[in-house]
Scaffold this active site. Structure first.
Site, PDB file in Angstrom:
ATOM      1  N   GLY A  51      -6.235  -2.955   7.609  1.00  0.00           N
ATOM      2  CA  GLY A  51      -7.097  -2.084   7.850  1.00  0.00           C
ATOM      3  C   GLY A  51      -7.589  -2.370   8.676  1.00  0.00           C
ATOM      4  O   GLY A  51      -8.379  -0.955   9.306  1.00  0.00           O
ATOM      5  N   ARG A  69     -14.958  -6.112   0.811  1.00  0.00           N
ATOM      6  CA  ARG A  69     -14.911  -5.350   1.538  1.00  0.00           C
ATOM      7  C   ARG A  69     -13.711  -3.943   0.876  1.00  0.00           C
ATOM      8  O   ARG A  69     -12.890  -4.192   0.460  1.00  0.00           O
ATOM      9  CB  ARG A  69     -13.439  -6.521   1.764  1.00  0.00           C
ATOM     10  CG  ARG A  69     -12.851  -6.305   3.008  1.00  0.00           C
ATOM     11  CD  ARG A  69     -11.490  -5.985   2.638  1.00  0.00           C
ATOM     12  NE  ARG A  69     -10.239  -5.883   3.887  1.00  0.00           N
ATOM     13  CZ  ARG A  69      -8.941  -4.544   3.847  1.00  0.00           C
ATOM     14  NH1 ARG A  69      -8.851  -5.040   2.517  1.00  0.00           N
ATOM     15  NH2 ARG A  69      -8.264  -4.062   4.846  1.00  0.00           N
ATOM     16  N   ASP A  91      -8.926   0.628   5.613  1.00  0.00           N
ATOM     17  CA  ASP A  91      -9.003   1.585   5.823  1.00  0.00           C
ATOM     18  C   ASP A  91      -8.419   2.958   5.301  1.00  0.00           C
ATOM     19  O   ASP A  91      -9.273   4.173   5.389  1.00  0.00           O
ATOM     20  CB  ASP A  91      -7.843   1.648   7.325  1.00  0.00           C
ATOM     21  CG  ASP A  91      -6.629   1.357   6.771  1.00  0.00           C
ATOM     22  OD1 ASP A  91      -6.319  -0.036   6.201  1.00  0.00           O
ATOM     23  OD2 ASP A  91      -5.565   1.569   6.998  1.00  0.00           O
ATOM     24  N   THR A 125       0.991  -1.420  -0.009  1.00  0.00           N
ATOM     25  CA  THR A 125       0.196   0.479   0.376  1.00  0.00           C
ATOM     26  C   THR A 125       0.876   1.093   0.487  1.00  0.00           C
ATOM     27  O   THR A 125       2.343   1.411   0.559  1.00  0.00           O
ATOM     28  CB  THR A 125      -0.504   0.139   1.891  1.00  0.00           C
ATOM     29  OG1 THR A 125      -1.986  -0.644   1.031  1.00  0.00           O
ATOM     30  CG2 THR A 125      -1.292   0.961   1.319  1.00  0.00           C
ATOM     31  N   THR A 160      -0.661   2.675   6.825  1.00  0.00           N
ATOM     32  CA  THR A 160      -0.782   1.626   6.009  1.00  0.00           C
ATOM     33  C   THR A 160      -1.119   0.060   7.097  1.00  0.00           C
ATOM     34  O   THR A 160      -0.131   0.042   8.354  1.00  0.00           O
ATOM     35  CB  THR A 160       0.629   0.743   4.970  1.00  0.00           C
ATOM     36  OG1 THR A 160       0.596  -0.487   4.239  1.00  0.00           O
ATOM     37  CG2 THR A 160       1.441   1.317   5.931  1.00  0.00           C
ATOM     38  N   GLY A 161      -1.023  -1.431   6.703  1.00  0.00           N
ATOM     39  CA  GLY A 161      -1.374  -2.296   7.619  1.00  0.00           C
ATOM     40  C   GLY A 161      -3.394  -3.474   7.884  1.00  0.00           C
ATOM     41  O   GLY A 161      -3.242  -3.281   6.839  1.00  0.00           O
TER      42      GLY A 161
END
Ligand code: ASP
Length: 341
Positions: free
Chosen positions: A261, A235, A238, A207, A258-259
């Site tokens: 979400g 889906r 975030d 991302t 990022t991660g």
């Protein structure tokens, strides 16, 4: 007579002493005061479990070069007096076009084998924001997010309607083949074969995001992603959710995350960092560290980049993050692993 003459002399001496104070104070200052930061920019290319043995040197070099290229695209805008908003868009577009990252070209595949793209952009001057989710035909989703912010009454558009808005506003379209890369296809097959979990970071990191502060002290943030490999049911993570993966407010800071979400949404991560700075007076690093620690405590992982109106930037992440930053004082850093400065 003598007494009053003495008083006059003493008063004159006192005045001289007072007049001397600023000169003394000046001397106490360091000789070469560093210039204040006029502009700064930080970018990320995703977070995950970054281990040196999992990323061969040639791949590390390729990621570093790609990050450097995007950083320079944003820095060039700021160096020439451009806005933070233009800078974050410019950096994000370079990362979207680069197949190394999970955004635009090189985005991960959904379970059904298509690329569904999410992006957001936010302007700290007036907290204007634009976001899109589930886009499949727009070449640079971050440009579409900006068009939504600037030309529509809404903040957040999704799916076919978002692509339709792009076409109506002349935002460049691309065929689905543009986004698809063999490596992401292989990752989808691996996820299905090995029945990996939704958050298997090795299959989705990439991302992208950018935050910046310009010469006028205005901040902006942008984030763009393909989301999670094998995502289903429309889906949305975030990244395009204002306040979760993206936020910018001149009174506090700009954030791109990022991660995993779902955890960043539940934390309201990007807004939470800005709120901590604005209401508690925390420094960018302290606010970012606190929020990442809370996300880790909930079971999530990932990272954030932060830029404050005074030029400070911060990185915070759980294990590693593709990241880079530059500023008007000549700082230029590109890093991947946790132990890099
Ligand atoms: N945060 C993104 C999402 O959940 C994915 C990522 O940053 O790797 O969609």
């Amino acid at each position: 007579m003598v007494a009053s003459a003495v008083r006059v002399i003493l008063a004159a001496l006192a005045l001289l002493a007072l007049a001397d104070v600023p000169a003394q104070a000046k001397e106490a200052q360091p000789m070469a005061k560093p210039h204040p930061v006029r502009w700064s920019i930080a970018i990320h290319g995703g977070a995950g479990t970054m281990a040196r043995d999992k990323l061969p040197p040639e791949r590390q070099a390729a990621y570093r070069a790609a990050l450097g290229h995007a950083l320079e695209a944003g820095a060039a805008v700021l160096r020439s007096g451009g806005s933070a908003l233009d800078a974050v868009e410019a950096a994000a577009v370079v990362l979207e076009d680069d197949p190394h990252f999970n955004a635009g070209r090189g985005a991960v595949f959904t379970y059904n084998g298509i690329n569904e793209l999410d992006a957001a952009i936010m302007d700290g001057r007036n907290r204007a924001a634009g976001a899109v989710a589930g886009v499949t035909h727009t070449k640079n989703p971050v440009r579409l997010a900006r068009a939504v912010m600037e030309h529509g009454p809404h903040v957040f558009l999704s799916g076919a309607g978002a692509d339709e808005f792009a076409r109506e506003h002349g935002v460049e379209q691309a065929s689905p083949d543009w986004f698809a890369t063999p490596e992401r296809w292989r990752q989808l097959q691996e996820l299905k074969t090995r029945q990996l979990g939704w958050f298997d970071v090795d299959l989705k990191y990439g991302t992208v995001g950018a935050v910046a502060v310009d010469g006028q002290g205005h901040v902006a943030a942008a984030t763009s992603t393909g989301g999670l490999t094998g995502k289903r049911w429309g889906r949305i993570g975030d990244s395009p959710v204002i306040g979760a993966g993206t936020y910018a407010d001149d009174r506090a800071c700009a954030v791109s995350a990022t991660g995993t979400g779902e955890f960043f949404i539940r934390e309201g991560a990007a807004h939470e960092i800005c709120a901590r700075m604005r209401l508690l007076g925390e420094a960018p690093q302290a606010a970012a560290d606190k929020v990442i620690a809370e996300i880790a405590g909930m079971g999530g992982e990932g990272g954030v980049i932060v830029a404050a109106p005074d030029g400070r930037t911060a990185f915070a992440f759980t294990s590693g993050m593709f990241r880079a930053r530059a500023d008007s004082r000549g700082r230029h850093e590109v890093a991947i692993f946790a132990d890099e400065p």
